[in-house]
Design a protein around this motif. Structure first.
Motif, mmCIF file in Angstrom:
data_model
loop_
_atom_site.group_PDB
_atom_site.id
_atom_site.type_symbol
_atom_site.label_atom_id
_atom_site.label_comp_id
_atom_site.label_asym_id
_atom_site.label_seq_id
_atom_site.Cartn_x
_atom_site.Cartn_y
_atom_site.Cartn_z
ATOM 1 N N THR A 326 -9.174 -9.047 -29.731
ATOM 2 C CA THR A 326 -10.435 -8.642 -29.118
ATOM 3 C C THR A 326 -10.233 -8.305 -27.646
ATOM 4 O O THR A 326 -10.794 -7.339 -27.125
ATOM 5 N N ALA A 327 -9.408 -9.089 -26.960
ATOM 6 C CA ALA A 327 -9.125 -8.807 -25.555
ATOM 7 C C ALA A 327 -8.371 -7.493 -25.396
ATOM 8 O O ALA A 327 -8.539 -6.787 -24.390
ATOM 9 N N GLN A 328 -7.564 -7.131 -26.381
ATOM 10 C CA GLN A 328 -6.830 -5.874 -26.295
ATOM 11 C C GLN A 328 -7.763 -4.662 -26.312
ATOM 12 O O GLN A 328 -7.430 -3.604 -25.766
ATOM 13 N N VAL A 329 -8.948 -4.812 -26.908
ATOM 14 C CA VAL A 329 -9.929 -3.732 -26.850
ATOM 15 C C VAL A 329 -10.349 -3.488 -25.403
ATOM 16 O O VAL A 329 -10.501 -2.347 -24.956
ATOM 17 N N GLY A 330 -10.523 -4.579 -24.643
ATOM 18 C CA GLY A 330 -10.857 -4.449 -23.228
ATOM 19 C C GLY A 330 -9.746 -3.790 -22.432
ATOM 20 O O GLY A 330 -10.012 -2.993 -21.520
ATOM 21 N N VAL A 331 -8.502 -4.109 -22.772
ATOM 22 C CA VAL A 331 -7.375 -3.479 -22.083
ATOM 23 C C VAL A 331 -7.381 -1.975 -22.339
ATOM 24 O O VAL A 331 -7.194 -1.161 -21.415
ATOM 25 N N ALA A 332 -7.618 -1.591 -23.588
ATOM 26 C CA ALA A 332 -7.650 -0.163 -23.916
ATOM 27 C C ALA A 332 -8.848 0.530 -23.271
ATOM 28 O O ALA A 332 -8.744 1.682 -22.828
ATOM 29 N N THR A 333 -9.984 -0.158 -23.195
ATOM 30 C CA THR A 333 -11.174 0.438 -22.584
ATOM 31 C C THR A 333 -10.983 0.642 -21.089
ATOM 32 O O THR A 333 -11.412 1.652 -20.516
ATOM 33 N N ALA A 334 -10.331 -0.292 -20.426
ATOM 34 C CA ALA A 334 -10.113 -0.190 -18.979
ATOM 35 C C ALA A 334 -9.262 1.015 -18.622
ATOM 36 O O ALA A 334 -9.349 1.536 -17.503
ATOM 37 N N ALA A 335 -8.447 1.492 -19.568
ATOM 38 C CA ALA A 335 -7.611 2.655 -19.284
ATOM 39 C C ALA A 335 -8.427 3.927 -19.110
ATOM 40 O O ALA A 335 -7.917 4.929 -18.595
ATOM 41 N N LEU A 336 -9.718 3.911 -19.523
ATOM 42 C CA LEU A 336 -10.581 5.074 -19.343
ATOM 43 C C LEU A 336 -11.067 5.221 -17.904
ATOM 44 O O LEU A 336 -11.514 6.292 -17.511
ATOM 45 N N TYR A 337 -10.976 4.150 -17.145
ATOM 46 C CA TYR A 337 -11.596 4.116 -15.822
ATOM 47 C C TYR A 337 -10.548 4.329 -14.733
ATOM 48 O O TYR A 337 -9.344 4.181 -14.964
ATOM 49 N N PRO A 338 -11.012 4.640 -13.519
ATOM 50 C CA PRO A 338 -10.062 4.853 -12.419
ATOM 51 C C PRO A 338 -9.298 3.576 -12.080
ATOM 52 O O PRO A 338 -9.787 2.462 -12.296
ATOM 53 N N SER A 339 -8.122 3.772 -11.533
ATOM 54 C CA SER A 339 -7.335 2.652 -11.023
ATOM 55 C C SER A 339 -7.102 2.862 -9.532
ATOM 56 O O SER A 339 -6.819 3.981 -9.095
ATOM 57 N N LEU A 340 -7.235 1.782 -8.778
ATOM 58 C CA LEU A 340 -7.113 1.836 -7.328
ATOM 59 C C LEU A 340 -5.975 0.939 -6.884
ATOM 60 O O LEU A 340 -5.904 -0.228 -7.288
ATOM 61 N N SER A 341 -5.075 1.482 -6.084
ATOM 62 C CA SER A 341 -3.915 0.711 -5.621
ATOM 63 C C SER A 341 -3.826 0.776 -4.115
ATOM 64 O O SER A 341 -4.115 1.815 -3.498
ATOM 65 N N LEU A 342 -3.426 -0.324 -3.509
ATOM 66 C CA LEU A 342 -3.124 -0.390 -2.085
ATOM 67 C C LEU A 342 -1.618 -0.452 -1.920
ATOM 68 O O LEU A 342 -0.927 -1.131 -2.692
ATOM 69 N N ASN A 343 -1.104 0.246 -0.922
ATOM 70 C CA ASN A 343 0.329 0.192 -0.692
ATOM 71 C C ASN A 343 0.607 0.284 0.800
ATOM 72 O O ASN A 343 -0.193 0.825 1.571
ATOM 73 N N GLY A 344 1.697 -0.253 1.193
ATOM 74 C CA GLY A 344 2.073 -0.247 2.604
ATOM 75 C C GLY A 344 3.523 -0.611 2.780
ATOM 76 O O GLY A 344 4.169 -1.150 1.875
ATOM 77 N N SER A 345 4.038 -0.297 3.959
ATOM 78 C CA SER A 345 5.441 -0.611 4.236
ATOM 79 C C SER A 345 5.647 -0.744 5.743
ATOM 80 O O SER A 345 4.899 -0.183 6.542
ATOM 81 N N ILE A 346 6.634 -1.511 6.145
ATOM 82 C CA ILE A 346 7.065 -1.675 7.533
ATOM 83 C C ILE A 346 8.577 -1.484 7.561
ATOM 84 O O ILE A 346 9.299 -2.125 6.789
ATOM 85 N N THR A 347 9.040 -0.617 8.444
ATOM 86 C CA THR A 347 10.471 -0.323 8.526
ATOM 87 C C THR A 347 10.939 -0.416 9.978
ATOM 88 O O THR A 347 10.257 0.083 10.891
ATOM 89 N N TRP A 348 12.075 -1.064 10.188
ATOM 90 C CA TRP A 348 12.711 -1.134 11.504
ATOM 91 C C TRP A 348 14.014 -0.328 11.462
ATOM 92 O O TRP A 348 14.775 -0.428 10.488
ATOM 93 N N GLN A 349 14.270 0.415 12.519
ATOM 94 C CA GLN A 349 15.496 1.197 12.614
ATOM 95 C C GLN A 349 16.131 0.985 13.985
ATOM 96 O O GLN A 349 15.429 0.885 15.001
ATOM 97 N N SER A 350 17.470 0.945 13.993
ATOM 98 C CA SER A 350 18.181 0.740 15.256
ATOM 99 C C SER A 350 19.599 1.248 15.109
ATOM 100 O O SER A 350 20.131 1.347 13.992
ATOM 101 N N LEU A 351 20.194 1.555 16.272
ATOM 102 C CA LEU A 351 21.579 1.993 16.265
ATOM 103 C C LEU A 351 22.556 0.839 16.270
ATOM 104 O O LEU A 351 23.753 1.029 16.038
ATOM 105 N N THR A 352 22.060 -0.377 16.548
ATOM 106 C CA THR A 352 22.905 -1.572 16.545
ATOM 107 C C THR A 352 22.227 -2.638 15.707
ATOM 108 O O THR A 352 20.997 -2.771 15.706
ATOM 109 N N ALA A 353 23.026 -3.417 14.996
ATOM 110 C CA ALA A 353 22.474 -4.451 14.129
ATOM 111 C C ALA A 353 21.780 -5.546 14.927
ATOM 112 O O ALA A 353 20.770 -6.106 14.505
ATOM 113 N N SER A 354 22.295 -5.844 16.134
ATOM 114 C CA SER A 354 21.723 -6.937 16.927
ATOM 115 C C SER A 354 20.340 -6.588 17.460
ATOM 116 O O SER A 354 19.525 -7.470 17.712
#
Length: 496
Positions: A326-354
């Motif tokens: 019965t719960a799998q019916v809900g999983v299949a029904t939810a696939a009809l609706y939009p999905s919203l995702s948040l994403n983000g990243s932080i990157t450091w760059q340098s010419l020396t490791a220290s």
């Protein structure tokens, strides 16, 4: 990483400061609020309403105690047989049976799958790091000499993504995994119920074969004496060779049954060995001493039909399978609706490791929205598939319930009928023994022919064998009844 860090970085000014504009903060807060307050699409599970009779149709008028499903006399029904060796075999089977180990492994698997389903509620966070070194030639110094240039760069960063459960697809998935775990645990308990019954039935089979061998060997010895006496009488001219041949036929016919009984004994021993996790033949030494068949108690313990729904693991498993589907019916029904995702990243760059963490820093954050527009109707057809599977699961549950009621009714009827049959056989064997003794006495006195002796011996052998089988069936029917009632697994909660 916190949600406040999921924001874009504004460009730095010439003074090295940064003007940060929290563009995504309101959007993130709104998305989280919607996710927390979002609905779970699809049907909410409701346990099926099962029509339950008030009482068993074949319930005997006497000899039955109606007790709670958790009563010790039902939960540990095999102890009522008062056979210490049977108790030891059951304990060995619970510890070493391979089917139980497989069922327990499936429970571990289901628990892990539920944990996987639950991980969807949380963000996915990853980390990366890299280092590179480059060397180039072709540059010249002041003296015109070729020189090589060596460059190094280092980077490290974190990334995160989070799909918000706006329409409850993940919640339904977790609900299905939870129900499936409960079904798998019930399957383990069902394995225990079947195992307990099979061990007890095989043990009774061993003792029944030994009892039948006792009767057959005792009759064989009696018929050998009759054969010797007939030969002596024939040599003395008191009877004919026909009587000798008839006596020998009777003797050989009884002797021919012994190998079959010995084979049945070996097969039951081998079955017990496998059920207890051992190789065939491992129990021959411990079971070779002949012991009587465990005596079934004169009364039985039973509950009302509604107790079977609560106690039998196969019914509980089927009900949880229905909830999961019965719960799998809900999983299949939810696939009809939009999905919203948040994403983000932080990157450091340098010419020396220290100086990596003090080098250039880049922050990115965003929101992605995915909406199914056209897929040829596959998503809606999948909902139909899942609903059809719900109908199948419901029909399976109802079928298992009816089969359980039938099994209990048949076990009650068999237990009652065998009691009546056993009482009649006891009387018949007593009469058969008296008839066999009288036939021999009258034959030796010349009052009857040898055919009367043969007839009496055949009847006695058949009756004694039937009585031994009935002794075993009395106990076996009790075992089948308690197995049908679902007794046994609750004594071993640690197994789940």
């Amino acid at each position: 990483m916190t949600l406040s860090q999921l924001r874009p970085a504004a460009p730095s000014n010439s003074a090295g400061t940064t003007d940060r504009v929290p563009v995504f903060r309101p959007l993130v807060a709104l998305a989280v609020s919607i996710s927390l307050a979002g609905c779970a699409v699809g049907p909410d599970y409701r346990a099926p309403r099962t029509v339950t009779p008030d009482q068993w149709h074949e319930l005997p008028q006497t000899g039955v105690r109606v007790e709670s499903p958790d009563a010790p006399s039902l939960a540990a029904w095999w102890t009522s047989l008062n056979d210490p060796q049977l108790n030891e075999l059951i304990e060995r089977a619970l510890a070493d049976n391979k089917t139980v180990k497989q069922a327990y492994a499936r429970v571990v698997q289901a628990r892990a799958q539920r944990a996987i389903a639950g991980s969807g509620f949380w963000p996915s966070i990853g980390a990366s790091t890299s280092a590179s070194r480059s060397e180039s030639e072709g540059n010249f110094n002041e003296r015109g000499e070729a020189v090589s240039t060596v460059g190094e760069s280092y980077s490290a960063g974190f990334s995160a993504s989070w799909e918000l459960d706006l329409f409850g697809g993940q919640r339904r998935s977790y609900e299905a995994a939870t129900a499936q775990l409960a079904a798998t645990e019930a399957e383990l308990r069902d394995v225990l119920v079947v195992l307990l019954g099979d061990v007890a039935l095989s043990y009774v089979g061993v003792r029944t074969a030994q009892s039948r061998l006792d009767f057959a060997e005792r009759n064989l010895e009696s018929q050998r004496e009759a054969l010797d006496m007939t030969r002596w009488r024939a040599q003395a001219g008191l009877t004919t060779v026909l009587d000798v041949e008839q006596a020998n036929t009777n003797y050989e016919q009884t002797r021919s049954q012994i190998p079959l009984l010995e084979s049945s004994l070996v097969q039951n021993m081998n079955r017990l060995a496998v059920l207890t996790g051992q190789t065939p033949g491992a129990l021959e030494a411990s079971l070779q001493d002949r012991k009587p068949i465990p005596i079934a108690p004169v009364d039985i313990v039973a509950g009302v039909p509604a107790d079977v729904l609560r106690r039998r693991p196969d019914i509980r498993s089927a009900e949880r399978q229905l909830a999961a589907q019965t719960a799998q019916v809900g999983v299949a029904t939810a696939a009809l609706y939009p999905s919203l995702s948040l994403n983000g990243s932080i990157t450091w760059q340098s010419l020396t490791a220290s100086d990596l963490l003090d080098g250039f820093k880049n922050e990115r954050s965003g929101v992605s929205l995915s909406l199914p527009i056209f897929n040829g109707g596959a998503l809606r057809q999948n909902i139909k598939v899942q609903n059809a599977l719900v109908d199948q699961a419901l029909a399976s549950y109802e079928s298992i319930v009816l089969a359980a009621y039938e099994e209990v009714e048949n076990a009650l009827d068999s237990w009652t009928s065998e009691q009546r049959r056993h009482r009649a056989l006891v009387e018949a064997v007593a009469s058969g023994r008296r008839a066999a003794e009288l036939a021999r006495v009258q034959y030796n006195s010349g009052l009857v022919d040898f055919e009367s002796v043969l007839t009496a011996d055949r009847q006695l052998l058949s009756l004694e064998d039937s009585l031994a089988v009935s002794d075993g069936e009395m106990t076996s029917n009790l075992i089948r009844l308690y197995k049908a009632l679902g007794g046994g697994w609750s004594v071993f909660p640690a197994a789940t």
